[in-house]
Design a protein around this motif. Structure first.
Motif, PDB file in Angstrom:
ATOM      1  N   PHE A  11      22.184  33.416  44.095  1.00  0.00           N
ATOM      2  CA  PHE A  11      22.803  32.149  44.473  1.00  0.00           C
ATOM      3  C   PHE A  11      24.324  32.243  44.321  1.00  0.00           C
ATOM      4  O   PHE A  11      25.088  31.767  45.157  1.00  0.00           O
ATOM      5  CB  PHE A  11      22.234  31.044  43.576  1.00  0.00           C
ATOM      6  N   PHE A  12      24.741  32.885  43.229  1.00  0.00           N
ATOM      7  CA  PHE A  12      26.165  33.088  42.955  1.00  0.00           C
ATOM      8  C   PHE A  12      26.344  34.508  42.440  1.00  0.00           C
ATOM      9  O   PHE A  12      25.578  34.978  41.605  1.00  0.00           O
ATOM     10  CB  PHE A  12      26.666  32.086  41.912  1.00  0.00           C
ATOM     11  N   GLU A  13      27.386  35.200  42.929  1.00  0.00           N
ATOM     12  CA  GLU A  13      27.578  36.591  42.503  1.00  0.00           C
ATOM     13  C   GLU A  13      29.050  36.984  42.482  1.00  0.00           C
ATOM     14  O   GLU A  13      29.814  36.657  43.394  1.00  0.00           O
ATOM     15  CB  GLU A  13      26.833  37.535  43.442  1.00  0.00           C
ATOM     16  N   VAL A  14      29.410  37.677  41.426  1.00  0.00           N
ATOM     17  CA  VAL A  14      30.710  38.354  41.317  1.00  0.00           C
ATOM     18  C   VAL A  14      30.410  39.845  41.320  1.00  0.00           C
ATOM     19  O   VAL A  14      29.551  40.311  40.567  1.00  0.00           O
ATOM     20  CB  VAL A  14      31.431  37.961  40.010  1.00  0.00           C
ATOM     21  N   ARG A  15      31.119  40.598  42.169  1.00  0.00           N
ATOM     22  CA  ARG A  15      30.843  42.040  42.260  1.00  0.00           C
ATOM     23  C   ARG A  15      32.162  42.820  42.231  1.00  0.00           C
ATOM     24  O   ARG A  15      33.047  42.612  43.057  1.00  0.00           O
ATOM     25  CB  ARG A  15      30.081  42.345  43.552  1.00  0.00           C
ATOM     26  N   GLY A  16      32.287  43.699  41.250  1.00  0.00           N
ATOM     27  CA  GLY A  16      33.445  44.594  41.158  1.00  0.00           C
ATOM     28  C   GLY A  16      34.773  43.867  41.044  1.00  0.00           C
ATOM     29  O   GLY A  16      35.773  44.289  41.622  1.00  0.00           O
ATOM     30  N   LEU A  17      34.809  42.786  40.255  1.00  0.00           N
ATOM     31  CA  LEU A  17      36.008  41.943  40.165  1.00  0.00           C
ATOM     32  C   LEU A  17      37.079  42.578  39.279  1.00  0.00           C
ATOM     33  O   LEU A  17      36.812  43.006  38.157  1.00  0.00           O
ATOM     34  CB  LEU A  17      35.637  40.571  39.604  1.00  0.00           C
ATOM     35  N   ASN A  18      38.296  42.623  39.803  1.00  0.00           N
ATOM     36  CA  ASN A  18      39.459  43.076  39.047  1.00  0.00           C
ATOM     37  C   ASN A  18      40.561  42.028  39.152  1.00  0.00           C
ATOM     38  O   ASN A  18      40.863  41.540  40.249  1.00  0.00           O
ATOM     39  CB  ASN A  18      39.979  44.404  39.596  1.00  0.00           C
ATOM     40  N   VAL A  19      41.149  41.678  38.012  1.00  0.00           N
ATOM     41  CA  VAL A  19      42.233  40.693  37.953  1.00  0.00           C
ATOM     42  C   VAL A  19      43.344  41.266  37.086  1.00  0.00           C
ATOM     43  O   VAL A  19      43.089  41.799  35.998  1.00  0.00           O
ATOM     44  CB  VAL A  19      41.765  39.342  37.363  1.00  0.00           C
ATOM     45  N   CYS A  20      44.581  41.155  37.573  1.00  0.00           N
ATOM     46  CA  CYS A  20      45.739  41.676  36.827  1.00  0.00           C
ATOM     47  C   CYS A  20      46.772  40.579  36.611  1.00  0.00           C
ATOM     48  O   CYS A  20      46.960  39.711  37.466  1.00  0.00           O
ATOM     49  CB  CYS A  20      46.389  42.831  37.575  1.00  0.00           C
ATOM     50  N   TYR A  21      47.433  40.640  35.453  1.00  0.00           N
ATOM     51  CA  TYR A  21      48.621  39.843  35.182  1.00  0.00           C
ATOM     52  C   TYR A  21      49.796  40.821  35.151  1.00  0.00           C
ATOM     53  O   TYR A  21      50.072  41.426  34.119  1.00  0.00           O
ATOM     54  CB  TYR A  21      48.521  39.120  33.837  1.00  0.00           C
ATOM     55  N   GLY A  22      50.443  41.012  36.274  1.00  0.00           N
ATOM     56  CA  GLY A  22      51.491  42.020  36.333  1.00  0.00           C
ATOM     57  C   GLY A  22      50.901  43.393  36.082  1.00  0.00           C
ATOM     58  O   GLY A  22      49.982  43.833  36.769  1.00  0.00           O
ATOM     59  N   LEU A  61      43.267  31.732  40.210  1.00  0.00           N
ATOM     60  CA  LEU A  61      43.999  32.967  39.935  1.00  0.00           C
ATOM     61  C   LEU A  61      43.735  33.968  41.063  1.00  0.00           C
ATOM     62  O   LEU A  61      42.613  34.035  41.590  1.00  0.00           O
ATOM     63  CB  LEU A  61      43.546  33.578  38.603  1.00  0.00           C
ATOM     64  N   PRO A  62      44.733  34.769  41.431  1.00  0.00           N
ATOM     65  CA  PRO A  62      44.520  35.790  42.459  1.00  0.00           C
ATOM     66  C   PRO A  62      43.689  36.945  41.913  1.00  0.00           C
ATOM     67  O   PRO A  62      43.708  37.229  40.714  1.00  0.00           O
ATOM     68  CB  PRO A  62      45.937  36.247  42.805  1.00  0.00           C
ATOM     69  N   ILE A  63      42.940  37.593  42.792  1.00  0.00           N
ATOM     70  CA  ILE A  63      42.166  38.758  42.380  1.00  0.00           C
ATOM     71  C   ILE A  63      42.751  40.012  43.031  1.00  0.00           C
ATOM     72  O   ILE A  63      43.268  39.954  44.148  1.00  0.00           O
ATOM     73  CB  ILE A  63      40.675  38.604  42.720  1.00  0.00           C
ATOM     74  N   LYS A  64      42.679  41.122  42.315  1.00  0.00           N
ATOM     75  CA  LYS A  64      43.173  42.386  42.853  1.00  0.00           C
ATOM     76  C   LYS A  64      42.150  42.999  43.804  1.00  0.00           C
ATOM     77  O   LYS A  64      42.488  43.504  44.887  1.00  0.00           O
ATOM     78  CB  LYS A  64      43.476  43.353  41.707  1.00  0.00           C
ATOM     79  N   SER A  65      40.883  42.950  43.403  1.00  0.00           N
ATOM     80  CA  SER A  65      39.813  43.470  44.244  1.00  0.00           C
ATOM     81  C   SER A  65      38.484  42.906  43.775  1.00  0.00           C
ATOM     82  O   SER A  65      38.388  42.314  42.705  1.00  0.00           O
ATOM     83  CB  SER A  65      39.778  45.004  44.206  1.00  0.00           C
TER      84      SER A  65
END
Length: 245
Positions: A11-22, A61-65
């Motif tokens: 129903f809901f999925e996050v896959r291979g999430l990367n988040v950076c702060y600088g 928040l923005p995601i890197k990938s």
């Protein structure tokens, strides 16, 4: 298949999430899923990346990938208000209600995407029925409520959107033990109405006690996941997050 993935369409999925702060890589290649009707909890110590994960999911928040999908739709390119319109509501850490507005006015703000005044009124009545403490304080300013009452108001305001999934960020933070129990009872009551819940909590014992499944986040990486009862009984989890010796 990486930690937290599933072989069926969730129903809901996050896959291979990367988040950076600088230069700081805050979230590292995490994957998790939530099936319809579940309570799934994300636990971890301060700084593990729990709040960042929710912020990325709700597109604050923005995601890197990585990819975020919800009820068949991709959230990657969505704006925060579009995420809300798709049926995802986010109750942020520290509640962030409107202190200079009354309880009723806060609830009204929660229905900002609803066009029909009659429907807004119907939903407000439903919230006051679900939260009798708020009904007693309907004309009181949000800033004068206790911490537990403000948390109730924050949840009720989010539910005014009639969401399919509710993201809760540290709902027990700063509350008395009595109100902590009430908030967790309330989370279960909301889930029983058909709302799927992704719960971020530092109170791992309470959150695993009401959840169907859980994920353990450490230094921006998921290090364990599975049935909530199994995580609750795991000696390593107990030692790290449940205060066991």
């Amino acid at each position: 298949m990486t930690a937290g993935e599933t072989t069926t369409t969730p129903f809901f999925e996050v896959r291979g999430l990367n988040v950076c702060y600088g230069a700081i890589h805050a979230i590292r290649d995490i994957s998790l899923h939530v099936q319809k009707g579940e309570i799934v909890t994300l636990i971890g110590s301060n700084g593990a990346g729990k709040t960042t994960t929710l912020g990325a999911i709700s597109r604050l928040l923005p995601i890197k990938s990585g990819t975020i999908t919800f009820d068949g739709s991709s959230l990657n390119g969505a704006a925060p208000h579009e995420v809300v319109e798709l049926g995802l509501a986010h109750v942020p850490e520290r509640r962030r209600i409107f202190g200079d507005l009354t309880v009723l006015e806060n609830l009204e703000m929660g229905g900002f995407t609803v066009r029909s005044k009659a429907e807004i009124s119907r939903r407000m009545d439903k919230m006051l029925e679900l939260f009798p403490r708020l009904a007693e304080r309907r004309k009181q300013f949000g800033g004068t409520l206790s911490g537990g009452e403000q948390q109730m108001l924050a949840v009720a305001r989010a539910l005014m959107q009639n969401p399919k999934i509710l993201l809760l960020d540290e709902p027990s933070m700063g509350l008395s033990p009595l109100f902590v129990e009430r908030i967790f009872d309330l989370i279960q009551d909301v889930n029983k109405t058909g709302v799927t819940i992704l719960l971020v909590e530092q109170n791992a014992h309470m959150s695993l006690g009401i959840a169907h499944r859980g994920y353990v986040l450490k230094n921006g990486t998921i290090v364990d996941h599975g049935d909530a009862a199994r995580l609750l009984d795991d000696e390593n989890i107990q030692a790290a997050y449940l205060g066991a010796a």
